[in-house]
Write a protein that holds these residues in place. Structure first.
Motif, PDB file in Angstrom:
ATOM      1  N   VAL A 114       5.483 -15.387  -7.101  1.00  0.00           N
ATOM      2  CA  VAL A 114       4.563 -14.554  -6.339  1.00  0.00           C
ATOM      3  C   VAL A 114       3.175 -15.016  -6.756  1.00  0.00           C
ATOM      4  CG1 VAL A 114       3.712 -12.226  -5.926  1.00  0.00           C
ATOM      5  CG2 VAL A 114       6.174 -12.635  -6.195  1.00  0.00           C
ATOM      6  N   HIS A 115       2.557 -15.813  -5.889  1.00  0.00           N
ATOM      7  CA  HIS A 115       1.263 -16.414  -6.189  1.00  0.00           C
ATOM      8  C   HIS A 115       0.171 -15.350  -6.247  1.00  0.00           C
ATOM      9  CE1 HIS A 115      -1.700 -19.546  -6.457  1.00  0.00           C
ATOM     10  NE2 HIS A 115      -2.321 -19.093  -5.404  1.00  0.00           N
ATOM     11  N   SER A 116       0.212 -14.405  -5.312  1.00  0.00           N
ATOM     12  CA  SER A 116      -0.721 -13.281  -5.346  1.00  0.00           C
ATOM     13  C   SER A 116      -0.151 -12.136  -4.527  1.00  0.00           C
ATOM     14  CB  SER A 116      -2.104 -13.678  -4.816  1.00  0.00           C
ATOM     15  OG  SER A 116      -2.043 -13.950  -3.432  1.00  0.00           O
ATOM     16  N   ARG A 117      -0.686 -10.946  -4.796  1.00  0.00           N
ATOM     17  CA  ARG A 117      -0.204  -9.747  -4.141  1.00  0.00           C
ATOM     18  C   ARG A 117      -1.399  -8.830  -3.919  1.00  0.00           C
ATOM     19  NH1 ARG A 117       4.093  -6.925  -7.874  1.00  0.00           N
ATOM     20  NH2 ARG A 117       2.226  -6.735  -9.082  1.00  0.00           N
ATOM     21  N   THR A 118      -1.542  -8.370  -2.698  1.00  0.00           N
ATOM     22  CA  THR A 118      -2.618  -7.429  -2.379  1.00  0.00           C
ATOM     23  C   THR A 118      -2.059  -6.341  -1.465  1.00  0.00           C
ATOM     24  OG1 THR A 118      -3.335  -8.759  -0.484  1.00  0.00           O
ATOM     25  CG2 THR A 118      -4.483  -9.127  -2.554  1.00  0.00           C
ATOM     26  N   THR A 119      -2.835  -5.296  -1.285  1.00  0.00           N
ATOM     27  CA  THR A 119      -2.416  -4.221  -0.394  1.00  0.00           C
ATOM     28  C   THR A 119      -3.517  -3.934   0.611  1.00  0.00           C
ATOM     29  OG1 THR A 119      -3.260  -2.515  -1.885  1.00  0.00           O
ATOM     30  CG2 THR A 119      -0.955  -3.156  -2.160  1.00  0.00           C
ATOM     31  N   LEU A 120      -3.076  -3.567   1.794  1.00  0.00           N
ATOM     32  CA  LEU A 120      -3.976  -3.127   2.860  1.00  0.00           C
ATOM     33  C   LEU A 120      -3.393  -1.824   3.393  1.00  0.00           C
ATOM     34  CD1 LEU A 120      -4.343  -6.541   4.715  1.00  0.00           C
ATOM     35  CD2 LEU A 120      -6.067  -5.451   3.285  1.00  0.00           C
ATOM     36  N   GLY A 121      -3.821  -0.709   2.849  1.00  0.00           N
ATOM     37  CA  GLY A 121      -3.233   0.575   3.235  1.00  0.00           C
ATOM     38  C   GLY A 121      -1.779   0.628   2.800  1.00  0.00           C
ATOM     39  N   THR A 122      -0.886   0.784   3.782  1.00  0.00           N
ATOM     40  CA  THR A 122       0.546   0.833   3.463  1.00  0.00           C
ATOM     41  C   THR A 122       1.230  -0.515   3.688  1.00  0.00           C
ATOM     42  OG1 THR A 122       1.094   1.562   5.700  1.00  0.00           O
ATOM     43  CG2 THR A 122       0.719   3.290   4.018  1.00  0.00           C
ATOM     44  N   THR A 123       0.428  -1.569   3.779  1.00  0.00           N
ATOM     45  CA  THR A 123       0.974  -2.918   3.960  1.00  0.00           C
ATOM     46  C   THR A 123       0.780  -3.733   2.693  1.00  0.00           C
ATOM     47  OG1 THR A 123       0.525  -2.882   6.339  1.00  0.00           O
ATOM     48  CG2 THR A 123       0.827  -5.042   5.327  1.00  0.00           C
ATOM     49  N   GLN A 125      13.515  -9.386  -3.946  1.00  0.00           N
ATOM     50  CA  GLN A 125      14.136  -8.169  -3.422  1.00  0.00           C
ATOM     51  C   GLN A 125      13.739  -6.962  -4.273  1.00  0.00           C
ATOM     52  OE1 GLN A 125      16.545  -7.782  -0.795  1.00  0.00           O
ATOM     53  NE2 GLN A 125      16.432  -5.590  -1.153  1.00  0.00           N
ATOM     54  N   ALA A 126      13.748  -7.120  -5.585  1.00  0.00           N
ATOM     55  CA  ALA A 126      13.374  -6.026  -6.488  1.00  0.00           C
ATOM     56  C   ALA A 126      11.912  -5.629  -6.286  1.00  0.00           C
ATOM     57  CB  ALA A 126      13.629  -6.424  -7.933  1.00  0.00           C
ATOM     58  N   LEU A 127      11.041  -6.618  -6.137  1.00  0.00           N
ATOM     59  CA  LEU A 127       9.626  -6.345  -5.894  1.00  0.00           C
ATOM     60  C   LEU A 127       9.455  -5.551  -4.604  1.00  0.00           C
ATOM     61  CD1 LEU A 127       6.508  -6.969  -6.393  1.00  0.00           C
ATOM     62  CD2 LEU A 127       6.896  -8.874  -4.834  1.00  0.00           C
ATOM     63  N   LEU A 128      10.158  -5.961  -3.559  1.00  0.00           N
ATOM     64  CA  LEU A 128      10.025  -5.276  -2.273  1.00  0.00           C
ATOM     65  C   LEU A 128      10.659  -3.886  -2.308  1.00  0.00           C
ATOM     66  CD1 LEU A 128      10.556  -8.229   0.219  1.00  0.00           C
ATOM     67  CD2 LEU A 128       8.436  -7.317  -0.736  1.00  0.00           C
ATOM     68  N   ALA A 129      11.748  -3.731  -3.048  1.00  0.00           N
ATOM     69  CA  ALA A 129      12.366  -2.408  -3.187  1.00  0.00           C
ATOM     70  C   ALA A 129      11.404  -1.457  -3.890  1.00  0.00           C
ATOM     71  CB  ALA A 129      13.680  -2.515  -3.947  1.00  0.00           C
ATOM     72  N   SER A 130      10.720  -1.961  -4.900  1.00  0.00           N
ATOM     73  CA  SER A 130       9.734  -1.153  -5.610  1.00  0.00           C
ATOM     74  C   SER A 130       8.579  -0.775  -4.679  1.00  0.00           C
ATOM     75  CB  SER A 130       9.210  -1.930  -6.823  1.00  0.00           C
ATOM     76  OG  SER A 130       8.208  -1.209  -7.481  1.00  0.00           O
ATOM     77  N   ALA A 131       8.144  -1.748  -3.869  1.00  0.00           N
ATOM     78  CA  ALA A 131       7.064  -1.473  -2.920  1.00  0.00           C
ATOM     79  C   ALA A 131       7.498  -0.422  -1.899  1.00  0.00           C
ATOM     80  CB  ALA A 131       6.657  -2.761  -2.211  1.00  0.00           C
ATOM     81  N   ALA A 132       8.736  -0.513  -1.436  1.00  0.00           N
ATOM     82  CA  ALA A 132       9.255   0.474  -0.482  1.00  0.00           C
ATOM     83  C   ALA A 132       9.291   1.857  -1.122  1.00  0.00           C
ATOM     84  CB  ALA A 132      10.638   0.064   0.004  1.00  0.00           C
ATOM     85  N   GLY A 136       4.737  -1.770   5.589  1.00  0.00           N
ATOM     86  CA  GLY A 136       4.444  -3.058   6.201  1.00  0.00           C
ATOM     87  C   GLY A 136       4.472  -4.152   5.148  1.00  0.00           C
ATOM     88  N   LEU A 137       4.860  -5.336   5.579  1.00  0.00           N
ATOM     89  CA  LEU A 137       4.929  -6.477   4.673  1.00  0.00           C
ATOM     90  C   LEU A 137       4.445  -7.726   5.388  1.00  0.00           C
ATOM     91  CD1 LEU A 137       5.903  -7.835   2.011  1.00  0.00           C
ATOM     92  CD2 LEU A 137       8.145  -8.073   3.106  1.00  0.00           C
ATOM     93  N   VAL A 138       3.519  -8.424   4.755  1.00  0.00           N
ATOM     94  CA  VAL A 138       3.083  -9.731   5.232  1.00  0.00           C
ATOM     95  C   VAL A 138       3.444 -10.719   4.137  1.00  0.00           C
ATOM     96  CG1 VAL A 138       1.141 -11.184   5.913  1.00  0.00           C
ATOM     97  CG2 VAL A 138       1.179  -8.763   6.583  1.00  0.00           C
ATOM     98  N   LEU A 139       4.293 -11.689   4.467  1.00  0.00           N
ATOM     99  CA  LEU A 139       4.671 -12.740   3.520  1.00  0.00           C
ATOM    100  C   LEU A 139       4.005 -14.036   3.939  1.00  0.00           C
ATOM    101  CD1 LEU A 139       8.488 -12.131   2.962  1.00  0.00           C
ATOM    102  CD2 LEU A 139       6.620 -11.632   1.402  1.00  0.00           C
ATOM    103  N   ASP A 140       3.159 -14.563   3.087  1.00  0.00           N
ATOM    104  CA  ASP A 140       2.543 -15.868   3.314  1.00  0.00           C
ATOM    105  C   ASP A 140       3.457 -16.888   2.643  1.00  0.00           C
ATOM    106  OD1 ASP A 140       1.037 -18.293   2.868  1.00  0.00           O
ATOM    107  OD2 ASP A 140      -0.750 -17.146   3.408  1.00  0.00           O
TER     108      ASP A 140
END
Length: 140
Positions: free
Chosen positions: A36-45, A63-70, A76-80
């Motif tokens: 995970v090179h970087s992680r940011t948030t934009l509201g609920t995304t 998967q664990a990172l996204l489960a935690s985010a959920a 919302g999720l944007v994957l670069d």
């Protein structure tokens, strides 16, 4: 040019018994590495920039990172994926899991590896003639 010979390459004193090797099919059993090179948030995304290889093994931490985010309320999720060099069905499983739970998903800056995977997945659900054309386009 070679000449046939029955003489051993090593003398009997130097030769050692080497156990027979099991045939290796060539498959790489080493787990891939996704970063995970970087992680940011934009509201609920959640916006995540990935780098490296995404396979069955390296998809688990993602998967664990996204489960935690959920669990934290992100919908919302944007994957670069610009820096992703390899992706297989493990990555598709993570994407499917996120979207199956009614969350929004966007793939930004799709790398060649991710494009190839998505084309192959789309081809698998198309008419056989269309699948052959899509697969050929994805591999060229």
């Amino acid at each position: 040019m070679s000449t046939p010979s029955t003489a051993p390459i090593l003398s009997a004193a130097l030769a050692t018994d080497v156990p027979r090797l099991v045939h290796d099919s060539g498959a790489d059993t080493a787990p891939g590495v996704i970063v995970v090179h970087s992680r940011t948030t934009l509201g609920t995304t959640l916006v995540v920039h990935l780098a490296g290889e995404i396979d069955h093994f390296s998809a688990a931490p993602l998967q664990a990172l996204l489960a935690s985010a959920a669990d934290d309320g992100f919908t919302g999720l944007v994957l670069d994926t610009e820096r992703v060099t390899f992706a297989d069905s493990g990555f598709l499983a993570v994407l499917d899991w996120w979207a199956r739970h009614g969350r929004r998903l966007r793939l930004a800056n799709r790398s060649r590896a991710v494009k190839r995977l998505l084309h192959a997945a789309a081809a698998a659900t198309q008419h056989p003639a269309q699948a052959d054309a899509l697969t050929a386009a994805a591999t060229s």
